[in-house]
Scaffold this motif. Sequence first.
Motif, PDB file in Angstrom:
ATOM      1  N   LEU A  40     -15.765 -33.267 -22.016  1.00 28.66           N
ATOM      2  CA  LEU A  40     -16.553 -31.428 -21.185  1.00 28.66           C
ATOM      3  C   LEU A  40     -16.729 -31.485 -20.263  1.00 28.66           C
ATOM      4  O   LEU A  40     -17.968 -30.844 -19.435  1.00 28.66           O
ATOM      5  CB  LEU A  40     -16.275 -30.423 -21.808  1.00 28.66           C
ATOM      6  N   PHE A  41     -15.874 -30.444 -19.435  1.00 24.38           N
ATOM      7  CA  PHE A  41     -16.678 -29.751 -17.900  1.00 24.38           C
ATOM      8  C   PHE A  41     -16.186 -28.339 -17.804  1.00 24.38           C
ATOM      9  O   PHE A  41     -15.277 -27.983 -17.660  1.00 24.38           O
ATOM     10  CB  PHE A  41     -15.737 -30.544 -16.487  1.00 24.38           C
ATOM     11  N   ILE A  42     -17.498 -27.882 -17.745  1.00 24.95           N
ATOM     12  CA  ILE A  42     -17.460 -26.615 -17.358  1.00 24.95           C
ATOM     13  C   ILE A  42     -17.369 -26.100 -16.269  1.00 24.95           C
ATOM     14  O   ILE A  42     -18.260 -25.969 -15.159  1.00 24.95           O
ATOM     15  CB  ILE A  42     -19.041 -25.786 -18.217  1.00 24.95           C
ATOM     16  N   THR A  43     -16.911 -24.970 -15.678  1.00 22.63           N
ATOM     17  CA  THR A  43     -16.535 -24.417 -14.199  1.00 22.63           C
ATOM     18  C   THR A  43     -17.961 -23.982 -13.564  1.00 22.63           C
ATOM     19  O   THR A  43     -18.533 -23.743 -12.985  1.00 22.63           O
ATOM     20  CB  THR A  43     -15.468 -23.865 -13.514  1.00 22.63           C
ATOM     21  N   VAL A  47     -19.616 -34.183 -28.182  1.00 19.54           N
ATOM     22  CA  VAL A  47     -19.154 -34.574 -26.715  1.00 19.54           C
ATOM     23  C   VAL A  47     -19.793 -34.695 -25.746  1.00 19.54           C
ATOM     24  O   VAL A  47     -20.871 -33.398 -25.406  1.00 19.54           O
ATOM     25  CB  VAL A  47     -17.481 -33.391 -26.533  1.00 19.54           C
ATOM     26  N   ARG A  48     -20.093 -35.012 -24.360  1.00 20.93           N
ATOM     27  CA  ARG A  48     -20.789 -34.984 -23.263  1.00 20.93           C
ATOM     28  C   ARG A  48     -20.196 -33.874 -22.112  1.00 20.93           C
ATOM     29  O   ARG A  48     -18.942 -33.768 -22.150  1.00 20.93           O
ATOM     30  CB  ARG A  48     -20.647 -36.696 -22.670  1.00 20.93           C
ATOM     31  N   ILE A  49     -21.084 -33.320 -21.939  1.00 25.92           N
ATOM     32  CA  ILE A  49     -20.592 -31.808 -21.776  1.00 25.92           C
ATOM     33  C   ILE A  49     -21.158 -32.087 -19.994  1.00 25.92           C
ATOM     34  O   ILE A  49     -22.404 -32.765 -19.621  1.00 25.92           O
ATOM     35  CB  ILE A  49     -21.277 -30.926 -22.214  1.00 25.92           C
ATOM     36  N   TYR A  50     -20.562 -31.301 -19.161  1.00 26.56           N
ATOM     37  CA  TYR A  50     -21.039 -31.643 -17.124  1.00 26.56           C
ATOM     38  C   TYR A  50     -20.877 -29.764 -17.446  1.00 26.56           C
ATOM     39  O   TYR A  50     -20.326 -29.457 -17.847  1.00 26.56           O
ATOM     40  CB  TYR A  50     -19.874 -32.086 -16.658  1.00 26.56           C
ATOM     41  N   SER A  73     -26.805 -29.642 -24.300  1.00 24.00           N
ATOM     42  CA  SER A  73     -27.320 -30.983 -23.388  1.00 24.00           C
ATOM     43  C   SER A  73     -26.067 -30.788 -23.125  1.00 24.00           C
ATOM     44  O   SER A  73     -25.243 -30.940 -22.856  1.00 24.00           O
ATOM     45  CB  SER A  73     -27.979 -31.600 -24.487  1.00 24.00           C
ATOM     46  N   TYR A  74     -26.852 -30.863 -21.537  1.00 20.53           N
ATOM     47  CA  TYR A  74     -25.720 -31.160 -20.719  1.00 20.53           C
ATOM     48  C   TYR A  74     -25.683 -32.676 -19.242  1.00 20.53           C
ATOM     49  O   TYR A  74     -27.442 -32.370 -19.270  1.00 20.53           O
ATOM     50  CB  TYR A  74     -24.928 -29.689 -20.306  1.00 20.53           C
ATOM     51  N   VAL A  75     -24.767 -32.908 -18.676  1.00 24.64           N
ATOM     52  CA  VAL A  75     -24.965 -33.469 -17.789  1.00 24.64           C
ATOM     53  C   VAL A  75     -25.144 -32.392 -16.021  1.00 24.64           C
ATOM     54  O   VAL A  75     -24.528 -31.822 -16.242  1.00 24.64           O
ATOM     55  CB  VAL A  75     -24.700 -34.903 -17.042  1.00 24.64           C
ATOM     56  N   PRO A  76     -26.619 -32.026 -15.437  1.00 20.54           N
ATOM     57  CA  PRO A  76     -26.124 -31.200 -14.475  1.00 20.54           C
ATOM     58  C   PRO A  76     -25.829 -32.158 -13.462  1.00 20.54           C
ATOM     59  O   PRO A  76     -25.588 -33.007 -12.981  1.00 20.54           O
ATOM     60  CB  PRO A  76     -27.794 -31.144 -14.012  1.00 20.54           C
ATOM     61  N   LEU A  77     -24.583 -31.257 -12.783  1.00 19.22           N
ATOM     62  CA  LEU A  77     -24.175 -31.459 -11.737  1.00 19.22           C
ATOM     63  C   LEU A  77     -24.305 -30.758 -10.547  1.00 19.22           C
ATOM     64  O   LEU A  77     -24.192 -29.651 -10.588  1.00 19.22           O
ATOM     65  CB  LEU A  77     -22.094 -31.437 -12.171  1.00 19.22           C
ATOM     66  N   GLU A  98     -14.592 -34.385  -6.469  1.00 20.06           N
ATOM     67  CA  GLU A  98     -16.075 -34.255  -6.058  1.00 20.06           C
ATOM     68  C   GLU A  98     -15.647 -32.847  -6.785  1.00 20.06           C
ATOM     69  O   GLU A  98     -15.264 -32.832  -6.221  1.00 20.06           O
ATOM     70  CB  GLU A  98     -15.486 -34.525  -4.723  1.00 20.06           C
ATOM     71  N   VAL A  99     -17.145 -33.482  -7.371  1.00 17.50           N
ATOM     72  CA  VAL A  99     -18.016 -31.448  -7.182  1.00 17.50           C
ATOM     73  C   VAL A  99     -18.209 -30.778  -5.832  1.00 17.50           C
ATOM     74  O   VAL A  99     -18.498 -31.482  -4.845  1.00 17.50           O
ATOM     75  CB  VAL A  99     -19.584 -31.717  -8.055  1.00 17.50           C
ATOM     76  N   ILE A 100     -18.009 -29.942  -6.078  1.00 18.23           N
ATOM     77  CA  ILE A 100     -18.010 -28.418  -5.101  1.00 18.23           C
ATOM     78  C   ILE A 100     -18.585 -27.843  -5.311  1.00 18.23           C
ATOM     79  O   ILE A 100     -17.783 -26.990  -6.910  1.00 18.23           O
ATOM     80  CB  ILE A 100     -16.593 -28.231  -4.316  1.00 18.23           C
ATOM     81  N   PHE A 101     -19.432 -26.668  -4.490  1.00 19.15           N
ATOM     82  CA  PHE A 101     -20.704 -25.295  -5.292  1.00 19.15           C
ATOM     83  C   PHE A 101     -19.429 -24.410  -4.225  1.00 19.15           C
ATOM     84  O   PHE A 101     -19.732 -24.749  -2.747  1.00 19.15           O
ATOM     85  CB  PHE A 101     -21.878 -26.323  -4.440  1.00 19.15           C
ATOM     86  N   ILE A 102     -19.044 -23.654  -5.490  1.00 20.53           N
ATOM     87  CA  ILE A 102     -18.039 -22.868  -5.034  1.00 20.53           C
ATOM     88  C   ILE A 102     -18.911 -21.331  -5.327  1.00 20.53           C
ATOM     89  O   ILE A 102     -18.693 -20.316  -5.783  1.00 20.53           O
ATOM     90  CB  ILE A 102     -17.125 -22.817  -5.007  1.00 20.53           C
TER      91      ILE A 102
END
Length: 323
Positions: A67-70, A88-91, A143-147, A161-165
């Motif tokens: 799971l990726f959370i915007t 589930v692994r969470i980002y 618990s999450y994987v920080p991006l 690619e992770v983009i900071f917006i």
Amino acid sequence: MAEKVYENIYKIEIPLPKNPLKALNSYVVKGKDKNLLIDTGFNTKECIDALIQGMEELEINFNNTELFITHLHADHSGLATFFQEKGVRIYAGEVDGELINQMTKMEYWKRFNEFKIIFDLEKDEVSFEDHPGYKYCLREPISYVPLREGKGLQVGEYFFEVIFIPGHTPGHIGLYERNHKLFFGGDHVLDRITPNIAFWGFGEDILATYFNSLGKIFEYDIDYLFPSHRNVIRDHRRRIGELYLHHKERLNEIINIIKKEETSVRDVASQMQWSIRAKNWEEFPSPQKWFATREAMSHLEHLYYIGKADKILKEGKLFYKEK
């Protein structure tokens, strides 16, 4: 129901009952070894049922999906705990990930009582308990994987690619696939509706931050921009130009409101034009008063930052006037 929107990429429409947004676009990127789900919907049974149905249609399960959370909003992160309980692994982004966990604590929401006084919203008798962010957020920390920007995720043939917006939220992030010119932008750029740019605190001109993030994505080569609400965007530069114009018109509208006298944030919001089925401010639902007032505040603070407005604190309430 799952709908194919690109090769090995699908959209699951998640209903958001009794909410002006109507639905969330949750996306699934299918890979050979793992799949990536982007955003979840509210912490409600309707959202859980829609997600599970979509996953079953795509023949994916919790064991082979991440799971990726915007960003932090409850329509994007509300089911994170549900997925965590399934293993589930969470980002999540470094900034918004921390805020998501803060939202599980009452201290976070009690700040809205301070905003209520500062904004002059006490006269409307609103409560943070009416706010969808409070009603539908996750109840336990995750618990999450920080991006952060520069990190990447490989899913099948796609490298994201992770983009900071930042802007819509303090730590909004998106995913860019350079080879296929794809961008998953959350609520950063939406078509037909405009992202809510809310006040988050006095330490930052959040509207200017949003403008900078729009300019950043304007420069990217994008064929398909997948937003979290409404339509897929094929011409992101056209839409970004429209969003700049929208906020320019908003700022001019507010300057005309505060031209004659010092005006509270709530009273500015009540005089602005909003696309909502309400004849007047009194008919605004309580949640929409929160959204409207926080957006008015972000624009008022921007005018203050750029030297076009003065502000004064009276009896705990902020008032603004054209400079």
